[in-house]
Design a protein around this motif. Sequence first.
Motif, short mmCIF file in Angstrom:
data_model
loop_
_atom_site.label_atom_id
_atom_site.label_comp_id
_atom_site.label_asym_id
_atom_site.label_seq_id
_atom_site.Cartn_x
_atom_site.Cartn_y
_atom_site.Cartn_z
N ALA A 232 34.70 77.68 16.74
CA ALA A 232 34.61 77.60 18.19
C ALA A 232 35.79 76.82 18.77
CB ALA A 232 33.29 76.94 18.60
N LEU A 233 36.22 75.80 18.03
CA LEU A 233 37.35 74.99 18.49
C LEU A 233 38.65 75.80 18.45
CD1 LEU A 233 38.09 72.20 19.47
CD2 LEU A 233 38.09 71.40 17.11
N VAL A 369 31.38 65.90 14.78
CA VAL A 369 31.52 67.36 14.76
C VAL A 369 30.38 67.99 15.57
CG1 VAL A 369 31.33 69.38 13.24
CG2 VAL A 369 32.76 67.44 12.59
N ARG A 370 29.18 67.44 15.41
CA ARG A 370 28.04 68.00 16.14
C ARG A 370 28.26 67.84 17.64
NH1 ARG A 370 24.12 66.37 11.55
NH2 ARG A 370 23.66 68.46 10.81
N GLU A 374 28.43 70.72 20.54
CA GLU A 374 27.64 70.76 21.77
C GLU A 374 28.55 70.94 22.97
OE1 GLU A 374 25.55 67.01 21.47
OE2 GLU A 374 23.67 68.03 20.96
N GLU A 375 29.63 70.18 22.96
CA GLU A 375 30.58 70.22 24.08
C GLU A 375 31.21 71.62 24.21
OE1 GLU A 375 31.02 67.35 25.80
OE2 GLU A 375 32.55 68.15 27.17
N VAL A 383 24.15 73.63 15.94
CA VAL A 383 24.73 72.30 15.92
C VAL A 383 23.86 71.31 15.14
CG1 VAL A 383 25.34 70.34 17.37
CG2 VAL A 383 26.05 72.62 18.02
N TRP A 384 22.55 71.43 15.27
CA TRP A 384 21.64 70.50 14.62
C TRP A 384 20.97 71.09 13.39
CZ3 TRP A 384 22.36 65.64 15.46
CH2 TRP A 384 23.00 65.28 16.65
N ARG A 385 21.57 72.13 12.86
CA ARG A 385 21.01 72.78 11.68
C ARG A 385 20.94 71.83 10.50
NH1 ARG A 385 22.71 78.31 8.73
NH2 ARG A 385 23.68 76.95 7.22
#
Length: 510
Positions: A232-233, A369-370, A374-375, A383-385
Amino acid sequence: MEKVLVVDYGAQYAQLIARRVRECHVYSEIVPHDKPVSELAAERPSGIILSGGPKSVYSPDAPAVDPELFDLDVPVLGICYGQQAMAQALGGDVARTGVAEFGKTDLDVGEPASTLFQELPVEQRVWMSHNDAVVRAPEGFRATASTPASPVAAFENKERGLYGVQFHPEVSHTPRGTDLLKNFLYDACDLLPAWTMTSIIDSAVDSIRALAGSERIVCALSGGVDSSVAAALVHRAVGRQLTCVFVDHGLLREGEADQVEETFRRHLEVDLIHVKAADRFLERLAGVTDPERKRRIIGETFIRVFEEVARDDLEDARFLVQGTLYPDVIESGTRDAARIKSHHNVGGLPADMKLTLIEPLRNLFKDEVRRVGEELGLPEEIVWRQPFPGPGLAVRIVGDVTGERLAILRSADAIVLEEVKRAGIAGDIWQSFAVLPAVRSVGVMGDERTYGYPIVLRAVTSEDAMTADWARLPYDLLEAISSRIVNEVPGVNRVAYDITSKPPGTIEWE
Ligand code: XMP
């Protein structure tokens, strides 16, 4: 970017210090204690923190601190061993006082107007762990706090920007520790809390663009946190120059492949190649029961599939995105090297693809990283997997991996995750999942005798997966999971709960 260097003297605290500094929105990096002062200076740090360490400054093999460090005109904070090493290097006295202090200790702040203690209570609890202590501060330093066994529990030389504390401000048992660090960062180092999620993303985007130019970039997406956030980044930086390859080995949990499609193709509009290779993996796994062979087959098949995609669709790619994190970087060669080796992780890529790595997360800790994820708008489920093995459900099926057995495990596992989430305790649990063993037993349902599989429920608490304890799940939750699985998953007639810690058990069953 302004940064603080944390010099690692070998205790487990250096990472924690770096994380705390970052929580104060100042970027920090860990450096080994034998890095020469000239190299430290070349990094142009805005502050330096010397960590604690397990040695006595008097032991012959104790890591020394080069006194030139204190002439760089960079503020320095020594913590525990770091304070003692500073005292010794500058002519103070360190001694074994005969009274070791371990654990919570009352600190008496003698100089409340000092830099480190400004606006903090004059009496506070701090956390200590030492045998030696500074008994006389070096010339030009003032002792600013004491405890019963440490006459110089803190000192400072404001003019030279040098500070030291015997206790550990980085641990949570020192309740005002973060405020003390802030005093060092914002006052002594004159830093601003400028390292924010926005600034992290902006600077990553700039450097990815500068590195990649207009070349094609590829990313192997697994659906896990690290590769998802990295993708994503990079996508934020270069858009359609990025192609993500999602090799779907058919060993994912319920709904995961759809989630990847939904998030990356539909929501982020990433150029995504979704290779549906479940049949191919199942064919190769047919009849294989040895866990190491299963892992090897999955790893090899993954590479084959990726090679084909690379040959057919990604010829022009020059860069490969990898979700390496900061702990992997600082610990490579030690703990993590051992861990990765034993797991033959999926994601090893063909060696003959001459690709330059882009590792946009290599300076970040997992929780950071999480937050970046989110951002960037990634959904909570990604993200919270929970950690999930690269070879997927294959490592949670003991014995034959078949389509039918996968379906059983997947349904049971979905119930586990759903009920744990419903109970509102997902955040307290490291991993919770279902395992399918290779035995069957007799049961009775209605008037009928059944001969079905048990499902083993595994739920653990852990800090880092190196050790783990079985989670004390509430009986009501166990009850809900058990009755739903037995009622809703055909072929299952029992649920057992694994109450083994690690060690001696491992988290996964294979
Ligand atoms: P064990 O079973 O060794 O697992 O206690 C420790 C942690 O590692 C995860 N695990 C893996 N992670 N690839 C991964 O990325 C793998 O092949 C793999 N195998 C185990 C496991 O889920 C636990 O969190």
